[in-house]
Design a protein around this motif. Sequence first.
Motif, PDB file in Angstrom:
ATOM      1  N   TRP A  46       0.839  -1.200   0.000  1.00  0.00           N
ATOM      2  CA  TRP A  46       0.000   0.000   0.000  1.00  0.00           C
ATOM      3  C   TRP A  46       0.874   1.251   0.000  1.00  0.00           C
ATOM      4  O   TRP A  46       1.941   1.269   0.617  1.00  0.00           O
ATOM      5  CB  TRP A  46      -0.918   0.012   1.215  1.00  0.00           C
ATOM      6  CG  TRP A  46      -1.875  -1.129   1.230  1.00  0.00           C
ATOM      7  CD1 TRP A  46      -1.774  -2.282   1.954  1.00  0.00           C
ATOM      8  CD2 TRP A  46      -3.079  -1.243   0.473  1.00  0.00           C
ATOM      9  NE1 TRP A  46      -2.833  -3.119   1.706  1.00  0.00           N
ATOM     10  CE2 TRP A  46      -3.658  -2.507   0.793  1.00  0.00           C
ATOM     11  CE3 TRP A  46      -3.729  -0.418  -0.447  1.00  0.00           C
ATOM     12  CZ2 TRP A  46      -4.844  -2.936   0.221  1.00  0.00           C
ATOM     13  CZ3 TRP A  46      -4.916  -0.867  -1.012  1.00  0.00           C
ATOM     14  CH2 TRP A  46      -5.460  -2.099  -0.670  1.00  0.00           C
ATOM     15  N   VAL A  70      -2.123  10.603  -4.820  1.00  0.00           N
ATOM     16  CA  VAL A  70      -2.356   9.221  -5.233  1.00  0.00           C
ATOM     17  C   VAL A  70      -2.401   8.310  -4.018  1.00  0.00           C
ATOM     18  O   VAL A  70      -1.582   8.429  -3.100  1.00  0.00           O
ATOM     19  CB  VAL A  70      -1.243   8.740  -6.195  1.00  0.00           C
ATOM     20  CG1 VAL A  70      -1.528   7.325  -6.682  1.00  0.00           C
ATOM     21  CG2 VAL A  70      -1.092   9.694  -7.374  1.00  0.00           C
ATOM     22  N   GLY A  72      -2.811   3.965  -3.465  1.00  0.00           N
ATOM     23  CA  GLY A  72      -2.943   2.729  -4.227  1.00  0.00           C
ATOM     24  C   GLY A  72      -2.203   1.566  -3.626  1.00  0.00           C
ATOM     25  O   GLY A  72      -1.695   1.615  -2.498  1.00  0.00           O
ATOM     26  N   TRP A  73      -2.137   0.497  -4.414  1.00  0.00           N
ATOM     27  CA  TRP A  73      -1.418  -0.728  -4.029  1.00  0.00           C
ATOM     28  C   TRP A  73      -0.626  -1.216  -5.224  1.00  0.00           C
ATOM     29  O   TRP A  73      -1.107  -1.177  -6.366  1.00  0.00           O
ATOM     30  CB  TRP A  73      -2.400  -1.821  -3.612  1.00  0.00           C
ATOM     31  CG  TRP A  73      -1.705  -3.117  -3.259  1.00  0.00           C
ATOM     32  CD1 TRP A  73      -1.241  -3.497  -2.038  1.00  0.00           C
ATOM     33  CD2 TRP A  73      -1.400  -4.199  -4.159  1.00  0.00           C
ATOM     34  NE1 TRP A  73      -0.649  -4.734  -2.105  1.00  0.00           N
ATOM     35  CE2 TRP A  73      -0.731  -5.195  -3.397  1.00  0.00           C
ATOM     36  CE3 TRP A  73      -1.610  -4.414  -5.513  1.00  0.00           C
ATOM     37  CZ2 TRP A  73      -0.286  -6.385  -3.967  1.00  0.00           C
ATOM     38  CZ3 TRP A  73      -1.158  -5.598  -6.083  1.00  0.00           C
ATOM     39  CH2 TRP A  73      -0.513  -6.570  -5.311  1.00  0.00           C
ATOM     40  N   ASP A  84      -0.152  -2.586 -10.389  1.00  0.00           N
ATOM     41  CA  ASP A  84      -0.328  -1.366  -9.599  1.00  0.00           C
ATOM     42  C   ASP A  84      -1.731  -0.835  -9.864  1.00  0.00           C
ATOM     43  O   ASP A  84      -2.123  -0.667 -11.015  1.00  0.00           O
ATOM     44  CB  ASP A  84       0.718  -0.313  -9.988  1.00  0.00           C
ATOM     45  CG  ASP A  84       0.605   0.943  -9.130  1.00  0.00           C
ATOM     46  OD1 ASP A  84      -0.371   1.705  -9.317  1.00  0.00           O
ATOM     47  OD2 ASP A  84       1.473   1.160  -8.281  1.00  0.00           O
ATOM     48  N   ASN A  86      -4.385   2.295  -8.496  1.00  0.00           N
ATOM     49  CA  ASN A  86      -4.427   3.488  -7.660  1.00  0.00           C
ATOM     50  C   ASN A  86      -5.568   4.412  -8.060  1.00  0.00           C
ATOM     51  O   ASN A  86      -6.115   4.319  -9.159  1.00  0.00           O
ATOM     52  CB  ASN A  86      -3.096   4.239  -7.709  1.00  0.00           C
ATOM     53  CG  ASN A  86      -2.808   4.835  -9.070  1.00  0.00           C
ATOM     54  OD1 ASN A  86      -3.455   5.800  -9.492  1.00  0.00           O
ATOM     55  ND2 ASN A  86      -1.837   4.269  -9.790  1.00  0.00           N
ATOM     56  N   THR A  88      -6.138   8.444  -8.433  1.00  0.00           N
ATOM     57  CA  THR A  88      -5.371   9.681  -8.561  1.00  0.00           C
ATOM     58  C   THR A  88      -6.310  10.880  -8.612  1.00  0.00           C
ATOM     59  O   THR A  88      -7.259  10.903  -9.398  1.00  0.00           O
ATOM     60  CB  THR A  88      -4.510   9.671  -9.837  1.00  0.00           C
ATOM     61  OG1 THR A  88      -3.600   8.565  -9.781  1.00  0.00           O
ATOM     62  CG2 THR A  88      -3.720  10.959  -9.970  1.00  0.00           C
TER      63      THR A  88
END
Length: 213
Positions: A46, A70, A72-73, A84, A86, A88
Amino acid sequence: MVSGAAWAGVDGNATLTSDYVWRGSSQSDGDPTVQAGVKLASERGWYASVWGSGVSFKPDNGARSEFDVVAGWGGALGEDWALDVNLTRYLYPGSDVDLDWTELNGTLTWQQRYWLQVGTADNALAGGHAGTYAQLGARLPLGEQWRLEAALGHYWLASAQGDDYLHGQLSAIWTVHGPWELRLTAHDTDNAARRLFPGNAGSRVEFAVQTSF
């Protein structure tokens, strides 16, 4: 308080570029600008990051900076694959009009050399209409210090906002010393992008100096 062991670390970057080009269109009206970002990541993948750049648009809408926030993971899906995902948020403080918008992004990478990115938003480019962006890219190492990167992107937009458009880019990157890189990128777009972003799309060359820390 989160224990220090839960975090993989903090990374940052800074760039001086001759032209901020994003998805084929200049965001700085062809002028140089400074960019910087910082990312905080956990050991489980994360992360949260903030990235900023100077901007300049025509007609002038008062915006002088862009900040991308941003969350995300990102992580490995096996020996060769990585993902990835995310959310944004694009922010333009000081703008005379509402330019802020949000996009859901996903990038699938194979062997750290090839990637497919897809982004979707219900208010793409803050234009009040849905849009989906896709980019296919490749990275080719040329020894320890040089590499080439190429990408082709397509933006599907609602016709009320603008026609769908294509753009491509080709970069030569030289790792000068440690975290320092020099990047030379040639950009080009189709005529639909030229109509949507008059004066800021089309053929252009960008030179950038970047460091990470």
